[in-house]
Design an enzyme around this catalytic site. Structure first.
Site, mmCIF file in Angstrom:
data_model
loop_
_atom_site.group_PDB
_atom_site.id
_atom_site.type_symbol
_atom_site.label_atom_id
_atom_site.label_comp_id
_atom_site.label_asym_id
_atom_site.label_seq_id
_atom_site.Cartn_x
_atom_site.Cartn_y
_atom_site.Cartn_z
ATOM 1 N N SER A 1 -4.057 82.795 -65.064
ATOM 2 C CA SER A 1 -3.566 83.686 -66.107
ATOM 3 C C SER A 1 -2.050 83.848 -65.974
ATOM 4 O O SER A 1 -1.333 82.863 -65.878
ATOM 5 C CB SER A 1 -4.322 85.019 -66.027
ATOM 6 O OG SER A 1 -4.103 85.812 -67.169
ATOM 7 N N ASP B 1 -12.061 82.124 -74.431
ATOM 8 C CA ASP B 1 -11.021 83.034 -73.936
ATOM 9 C C ASP B 1 -10.598 83.967 -75.060
ATOM 10 O O ASP B 1 -10.067 83.515 -76.080
ATOM 11 C CB ASP B 1 -9.820 82.225 -73.437
ATOM 12 C CG ASP B 1 -8.871 83.051 -72.587
ATOM 13 O OD1 ASP B 1 -8.820 84.285 -72.790
ATOM 14 O OD2 ASP B 1 -8.200 82.469 -71.726
ATOM 15 N N HIS C 1 -12.358 84.412 -69.754
ATOM 16 C CA HIS C 1 -11.052 84.392 -69.097
ATOM 17 C C HIS C 1 -11.104 84.967 -67.687
ATOM 18 O O HIS C 1 -10.697 84.318 -66.717
ATOM 19 C CB HIS C 1 -10.038 85.174 -69.944
ATOM 20 C CG HIS C 1 -8.676 85.218 -69.352
ATOM 21 N ND1 HIS C 1 -7.739 84.225 -69.551
ATOM 22 C CD2 HIS C 1 -8.079 86.137 -68.535
ATOM 23 C CE1 HIS C 1 -6.630 84.517 -68.898
ATOM 24 N NE2 HIS C 1 -6.807 85.675 -68.277
#
Length: 325
Positions: free
Chosen positions: A101, A215, A275
């Site tokens: 991320s 995501d 995610h």
């Protein structure tokens, strides 16, 4: 002859001694994402040690973790990361780097701005490499959503919230290019280019980019592949995605992506995990399939000399592999 035997014996002793402390695979460094902490990605450390017991793993924490991941400027987070790497002698000969991320942007910041201890393979897990626009509802408080929708490039916002520093508004790219305090520079999107950024990316053995089809945090989700929204479009059914190879960043090779691609050193993969699940057991199958093969690659010693043949061999084989010419 006696001299040669003595030299070989010394080499054997040195190599045997080194092998006792040496792992054929390079060290691995991990960088967590926004609102995360190093302690929350220890599953990944365990996966790596289970597959490569000898490997050294450094799980980086910047500041106090979750709070500083939001309120410390991305430039300062990159600088802190660089200093932690340089303070660790285990990493001086090179290492593999995984960024999850927001951590993927910090990791890339290290490569482009620092990299005295060189990164070998860079693995980016669902990172907003092409920038973020949208995806805040349901994750962040309403006041923050309103703030980003109205004033993402206000100097106070830019210097306070890390997310603002890689916010790429397709409806206001002029402000992004001018006022972004992090990503516009890191992606070399301004008129004056930083050639060091490009050279450092080109030095990688491999760059692996993963985005997830499910995501709902990174927007657009294809940002994990450096894709962006087409100007004047955004999230929703009418949003248009500019693929990585269609971006100016790739076509004009601002940071070396195209060269990596054309020399078969750019890997693009798609995940089926949410995610937040990528550093957890729910997504270990994606780690095993795409990331682990790169981490298992053996570290090699390159030797070039006018007096000897050029050769490329694992260091662990030095004691039994001697080339005289």
């Amino acid at each position: 002859m006696g001299y040669m035997r003595y030299s070989f014996l010394c080499l054997l002793v040195i190599t045997t001694y080194s092998s006792a402390q040496y792992c054929e695979q390079p060290p691995v460094v991990l960088m967590h994402g926004i609102l995360g902490e190093a302690d929350k990605i220890t599953d990944v450390v365990d996966w790596i040690h289970a597959a490569i017991p000898c490997v050294y793993v450094k799980n980086v924490e910047i500041g106090n973790g979750a709070m500083d991941s939001v309120f410390m400027h991305m430039n300062d987070q990159v600088e802190d990361f660089c200093q932690q790497i340089y303070a660790d002698p285990h990493l001086s000969r090179g290492f593999n780097l995984i960024g999850f991320s927001q951590g993927g942007l910090i990791a890339r910041g290290y490569i482009q701005r620092c990299n005295k201890y060189p990164v070998i393979n860079f693995l980016s897990w669902t990172s907003p490499q092409g920038g973020q626009f949208g995806g805040l509802s349901g994750i962040f408080p309403n006041w923050l959503v309103v703030l980003f929708n109205n004033q993402p490039y206000d100097p106070t916002v830019q210097n306070t919230l890390s997310l603002a520093q890689y916010w790429r508004d397709p409806y206001d790219l002029e402000s992004y290019f001018k006022e972004s305090t992090f990503l516009a520079d890191l992606n070399n999107e301004r008129l004056v280019k930083n050639e060091t950024y490009k050279e450092n990316i080109k030095s990688l053995k491999t760059m692996l980019l993963i985005y997830s089809e499910v995501d709902y945090v990174v927007t657009p989700k294809q940002s994990g592949w450096f894709s962006t929204f087409q100007p004047f479009t955004g999230p929703g059914e009418n949003g248009v995605i500019i693929s990585m190879k269609e971006t100016l960043l790739y076509r004009l090779d601002y940071i070396g992506l195209r060269e990596l691609d054309e020399t078969n050193r750019l890997q693009l993969h798609v995940s089926d995990c949410n995610h937040e699940d990528h550093p957890t057991a729910k997504c270990k199958h994606v780690f095993d399939l795409y990331s682990l093969p790169l981490l298992k690659q053996v570290r090699y010693l390159y030797h070039r000399s006018e007096a000897t043949l050029q050769f490329l061999i694992p260091l662990s084989d030095l004691a039994v592999f001697v080339v005289d010419y």
